[in-house]
Design a protein around this motif. Structure first.
Motif, short mmCIF file in Angstrom:
data_model
loop_
_atom_site.label_atom_id
_atom_site.label_comp_id
_atom_site.label_asym_id
_atom_site.label_seq_id
_atom_site.Cartn_x
_atom_site.Cartn_y
_atom_site.Cartn_z
N ARG A 1 4.47 7.53 -11.66
CA ARG A 1 3.81 7.42 -13.11
C ARG A 1 3.38 8.90 -13.59
O ARG A 1 3.58 9.12 -14.75
CB ARG A 1 2.42 6.37 -12.89
CG ARG A 1 3.03 4.93 -12.71
CD ARG A 1 1.79 4.09 -12.92
NE ARG A 1 1.91 2.58 -12.72
CZ ARG A 1 1.16 1.60 -12.18
NH1 ARG A 1 -0.06 1.95 -11.97
NH2 ARG A 1 1.48 0.53 -12.27
N ASP A 2 2.73 9.35 -12.49
CA ASP A 2 2.38 10.89 -12.89
C ASP A 2 3.41 11.61 -13.37
O ASP A 2 3.40 12.60 -14.09
CB ASP A 2 1.41 11.54 -11.75
CG ASP A 2 0.17 10.94 -11.41
OD1 ASP A 2 -0.39 10.23 -12.19
OD2 ASP A 2 -0.24 10.91 -10.40
N LYS B 1 0.74 -1.39 0.09
CA LYS B 1 0.00 0.06 -0.05
C LYS B 1 0.78 1.24 -0.09
O LYS B 1 0.61 2.18 -0.86
CB LYS B 1 -1.02 0.10 1.13
CG LYS B 1 -1.90 1.23 1.38
CD LYS B 1 -2.90 0.92 2.33
CE LYS B 1 -3.75 2.21 2.35
NZ LYS B 1 -4.83 2.04 3.46
N ARG C 1 10.68 3.41 -10.32
CA ARG C 1 9.27 2.52 -10.12
C ARG C 1 9.71 1.02 -10.30
O ARG C 1 8.98 0.33 -9.74
CB ARG C 1 8.55 2.78 -11.55
CG ARG C 1 7.92 4.08 -11.61
CD ARG C 1 7.36 4.57 -12.92
NE ARG C 1 6.30 3.52 -13.34
CZ ARG C 1 6.24 3.05 -14.65
NH1 ARG C 1 6.97 3.99 -15.54
NH2 ARG C 1 5.49 2.16 -15.27
N ASP D 1 7.07 -2.02 -9.69
CA ASP D 1 6.28 -1.75 -10.93
C ASP D 1 6.89 -1.87 -12.22
O ASP D 1 7.86 -1.21 -12.65
CB ASP D 1 5.95 0.13 -11.14
CG ASP D 1 4.86 0.47 -11.89
OD1 ASP D 1 4.31 -0.60 -12.53
OD2 ASP D 1 4.80 1.49 -12.14
N SER E 1 5.15 -2.02 -15.30
CA SER E 1 4.48 -1.42 -16.42
C SER E 1 5.39 -0.51 -17.14
O SER E 1 6.28 0.22 -16.60
CB SER E 1 3.16 -0.64 -15.88
OG SER E 1 3.40 0.42 -14.94
N ALA F 1 2.27 1.49 -3.39
CA ALA F 1 1.53 1.92 -4.58
C ALA F 1 1.42 3.57 -4.69
O ALA F 1 1.40 3.82 -5.67
CB ALA F 1 0.11 1.23 -4.20
N GLY F 2 1.35 4.06 -3.56
CA GLY F 2 1.11 5.41 -3.57
C GLY F 2 2.33 6.21 -4.14
O GLY F 2 2.18 7.20 -5.04
N ILE G 1 4.61 4.56 -6.45
CA ILE G 1 4.50 4.12 -7.74
C ILE G 1 3.42 5.14 -8.69
O ILE G 1 3.86 5.59 -9.71
CB ILE G 1 3.97 2.62 -7.76
CG1 ILE G 1 4.92 1.88 -7.24
CG2 ILE G 1 3.64 2.34 -9.37
CD1 ILE G 1 4.83 0.24 -7.22
N GLU G 2 2.29 5.29 -8.10
CA GLU G 2 1.40 6.24 -8.69
C GLU G 2 1.94 7.52 -8.97
O GLU G 2 1.79 8.31 -9.91
CB GLU G 2 -0.03 6.21 -7.78
CG GLU G 2 -0.98 6.90 -8.58
CD GLU G 2 -1.53 6.00 -9.78
OE1 GLU G 2 -1.95 7.04 -10.63
OE2 GLU G 2 -1.53 5.20 -10.11
N TYR G 3 2.73 8.08 -7.98
CA TYR G 3 3.16 9.48 -7.97
C TYR G 3 4.33 9.35 -9.15
O TYR G 3 4.30 10.34 -9.91
CB TYR G 3 3.94 10.07 -6.73
CG TYR G 3 4.59 11.11 -6.90
CD1 TYR G 3 3.94 12.39 -6.70
CD2 TYR G 3 6.20 11.08 -6.86
CE1 TYR G 3 4.91 13.45 -6.87
CE2 TYR G 3 6.73 12.31 -7.12
CZ TYR G 3 6.11 13.44 -6.89
OH TYR G 3 7.03 14.43 -7.03
#
Length: 88
Positions: A42-43, A32, A65, A70, A72, A35-36, A38-40
């Motif tokens: 990606r952005d 968790k 990442r 990550d 992707s 994940a935050g 990783i999302e940051y």
């Protein structure tokens, strides 16, 4: 995106330090927390592509990442849009 009064060029030049400061604290934490970040990242990568930042900045972001698990890739549409923006 960030509070850097020196401008975007200075931010992208310091992206390695910025990414490291986000990634290192969560390396030993659960999914968790990761994940935050990783999302940051990606952005951040999407913004870097749109702004035409350096290849080194993109590599640092992608490495962060991957360290967090990550696998992707950047969206092909984002890459194509970034290339078109640079060429226009």
């Amino acid at each position: 995106m960030h509070e850097n009064s020196a401008g975007p060029g200075a931010f992208w030049a310091s992206v390695a330090h910025h990414v490291t400061s986000r990634v290192e604290p969560v390396l030993a934490r659960d999914g968790k927390a990761r994940a935050g970040v990783i999302e940051y990242l990606r952005d951040l990568e999407a913004v870097a592509l749109r702004e035409g930042s350096s290849r080194e900045a993109l590599q640092v972001i992608a490495s962060g990442r991957r360290l967090l698990g990550d696998r992707s890739e950047a969206a092909p549409a984002e890459i194509a849009r970034a290339v078109r923006t640079i060429l226009d």
